[in-house]
Scaffold this motif. Structure first.
Motif, PDB file in Angstrom:
ATOM      1  N   GLN A   1      26.600 -89.232 -14.633  1.00 59.66           N
ATOM      2  CA  GLN A   1      26.657 -88.914 -13.218  1.00 59.66           C
ATOM      3  C   GLN A   1      26.047 -87.546 -12.982  1.00 59.66           C
ATOM      4  OE1 GLN A   1      30.530 -89.242 -11.347  1.00 59.66           O
ATOM      5  NE2 GLN A   1      29.558 -89.601  -9.353  1.00 59.66           N
ATOM      6  N   PRO A  15      24.866 -84.520 -10.189  1.00 59.32           N
ATOM      7  CA  PRO A  15      25.435 -83.980  -8.952  1.00 59.32           C
ATOM      8  C   PRO A  15      24.885 -84.696  -7.722  1.00 59.32           C
ATOM      9  CG  PRO A  15      24.822 -82.204 -10.407  1.00 59.32           C
ATOM     10  CD  PRO A  15      24.301 -83.460 -11.036  1.00 59.32           C
ATOM     11  N   GLY A  16      25.773 -85.132  -6.859  1.00 53.84           N
ATOM     12  CA  GLY A  16      25.371 -85.788  -5.627  1.00 53.84           C
ATOM     13  C   GLY A  16      24.918 -87.221  -5.781  1.00 53.84           C
ATOM     14  N   LYS A  17      25.031 -87.752  -6.993  1.00 63.83           N
ATOM     15  CA  LYS A  17      24.592 -89.132  -7.234  1.00 63.83           C
ATOM     16  C   LYS A  17      25.754 -89.980  -7.713  1.00 63.83           C
ATOM     17  CE  LYS A  17      19.749 -88.122  -8.263  1.00 63.83           C
ATOM     18  NZ  LYS A  17      18.615 -88.355  -9.201  1.00 63.83           N
ATOM     19  N   GLU A  18      25.574 -91.296  -7.614  1.00 66.99           N
ATOM     20  CA  GLU A  18      26.593 -92.212  -8.103  1.00 66.99           C
ATOM     21  C   GLU A  18      26.521 -92.310  -9.625  1.00 66.99           C
ATOM     22  OE1 GLU A  18      26.912 -95.197  -4.229  1.00 66.99           O
ATOM     23  OE2 GLU A  18      26.253 -95.959  -6.160  1.00 66.99           O
TER      24      GLU A  18
END
Length: 125
Positions: A38, A40-43
């Motif tokens: 994972q 940052p800011g992503k699934e």
């Protein structure tokens, strides 16, 4: 099952890292194992998996040919060898374990019951 991921770090693009996932509490031989990541800011994204029986592996196209998952049941450890790393591989990497997964379930994080704490991989350009 308690899982402990390690081996992350900072590496230049094109370099390699090997992540380890050590288990305690139970033997991993009866578990399918997966690696997810994972950024940052992503699934959360599926990275690799290996089945409990037969040892068949599963990779998404984004890492196929660069990453290799393996297991050493004697050491109760699963590995993720990552070669030709790219900046877009930067993420926290998690290992996970589950029993009774069919092949098509291997990339589905929701199917895994046990998760490690994650290890940071940073690839610089």
């Amino acid at each position: 099952v308690q899982l402990q991921a390690s081996g992350g770090g900072l590496v230049q693009a094109g370099g390699s890292l090997r992540l380890s996932c050590a288990a305690s509490g139970r033997t991993l031989s009866g578990y399918s194992m997966g690696w997810f990541r994972q950024a940052p800011g992503k699934e959360r994204e599926f990275v690799a998996a290996i089945r409990a029986s037969g040892g068949s592996t599963y990779y998404p196209d984004s890492v196929k040919g660069r990453f290799t998952i393996s297991r050493d049941n004697a050491k109760n450890t699963v590995y993720l060898q990552m070669n030709s790393l790219k900046p877009e591989d930067t993420a926290v990497y998690y290992c996970a374990a589950a029993q009774g997964l069919i092949y098509s379930d291997l990339p589905r994080g929701s199917r895994y019951l046990y998760w490690g704490q994650g290890t940071q991989v940073t690839v610089s350009s």
